[in-house]
Design an enzyme around this catalytic site. Sequence first.
Site, mmCIF file in Angstrom:
data_model
loop_
_atom_site.group_PDB
_atom_site.id
_atom_site.type_symbol
_atom_site.label_atom_id
_atom_site.label_comp_id
_atom_site.label_asym_id
_atom_site.label_seq_id
_atom_site.Cartn_x
_atom_site.Cartn_y
_atom_site.Cartn_z
ATOM 1 N N SER A 1 0.861 -1.176 0.000
ATOM 2 C CA SER A 1 0.000 0.000 0.000
ATOM 3 C C SER A 1 0.907 1.238 0.000
ATOM 4 O O SER A 1 1.877 1.302 -0.748
ATOM 5 C CB SER A 1 -0.929 -0.048 1.215
ATOM 6 O OG SER A 1 -1.686 1.113 1.345
ATOM 7 N N TYR B 1 -3.763 8.899 -6.652
ATOM 8 C CA TYR B 1 -2.900 7.762 -6.323
ATOM 9 C C TYR B 1 -3.246 7.227 -4.938
ATOM 10 O O TYR B 1 -3.393 6.018 -4.742
ATOM 11 C CB TYR B 1 -1.436 8.182 -6.376
ATOM 12 C CG TYR B 1 -0.496 7.157 -5.780
ATOM 13 C CD1 TYR B 1 -0.177 6.001 -6.469
ATOM 14 C CD2 TYR B 1 0.058 7.351 -4.510
ATOM 15 C CE1 TYR B 1 0.674 5.051 -5.919
ATOM 16 C CE2 TYR B 1 0.916 6.416 -3.959
ATOM 17 C CZ TYR B 1 1.221 5.267 -4.663
ATOM 18 O OH TYR B 1 2.043 4.329 -4.106
ATOM 19 N N LYS C 1 -4.599 3.400 -3.126
ATOM 20 C CA LYS C 1 -4.024 2.719 -1.971
ATOM 21 C C LYS C 1 -5.028 2.598 -0.827
ATOM 22 O O LYS C 1 -4.976 1.640 -0.043
ATOM 23 C CB LYS C 1 -2.746 3.436 -1.521
ATOM 24 C CG LYS C 1 -1.643 3.390 -2.569
ATOM 25 C CD LYS C 1 -1.311 1.960 -2.992
ATOM 26 C CE LYS C 1 -0.162 1.891 -3.970
ATOM 27 N NZ LYS C 1 0.194 0.490 -4.312
#
Length: 288
Positions: free
Chosen positions: A136, A150, A154
């Site tokens: 992650s 982004y 995660k």
Amino acid sequence: MKTQKVWLITGASRGFGLEIARAALAAGDRVVGTVRSNPAQLTTALQNHPDLHVVQMDVTQEDQVQAAVRQGIARFERVDILVNNAGYGMVTAIEEATDAEVRKQYDTNVFGLLNVTRAVLPYLRQRKSGRVINISSLFGHDVVPGWGLYGSTKFAVEGISKGLAAELTPLGIHVTAVAPGLFTTDFLSTESYVAAKTIIADYQATVGPIRSGADALHGNQPGDPKKFAQVILQLANTERPPLHLLVGKDAIAMCQSNAAKLAQEIEAWLLVATSTDHDQRITASTIA
């Protein structure tokens, strides 16, 4: 005597993937390393190690993923540890990113991870053992301007990991989402992360410094990727691994800050948030 484990590591050509593969081989384990292109590069980097099997695979192509996993199983007969490492970053204000740019980010970081996980899990379930380690990010716990999209991929990895753990732990398979901070990989090199093509001037004050600062930060991050690989090795050999593992002082600080902010918001809005129940429910006891 140590039992030799078999790792399947995606995105093994460089960065975390390469260092994890190197550490696993040095520990006496076997590695199936997947790369999107140029398999010879990984073979050379790991000195043509006899316990390394390199497979070319694009995580976004499910047929390729299924075939690559079958190749790995054919070579080493099993997989014990899956490391979902493949992914890339994108620097952009959320409004700036096009639909195509966002979908491409999710195709690799989220749907690619799911493709690989679906391909490997039948073999782990058959053996009623194994580890799934999903890489992650500190941005999977909190975000900064420019890294929001982004970070959202995660956040998805964190949620998927939590769901997988609830479903797989009773089957003897452990899941850990590992959230590293900033390490001196090539993640921040211009060859690795993507910048959205559109730039909106109104975001200069928030996203602008992130855009211009990424190159300057590259190579000066606090974390040592070799030490990160040793943490992953220790994690893979821990009897009771954690569901969440933050790695790096910056990752821990960001998560703690986010938890404190959330706690403050809950407290500030507690009366409002708890004011939504029905005033009185009609039940058999109230009628009587």
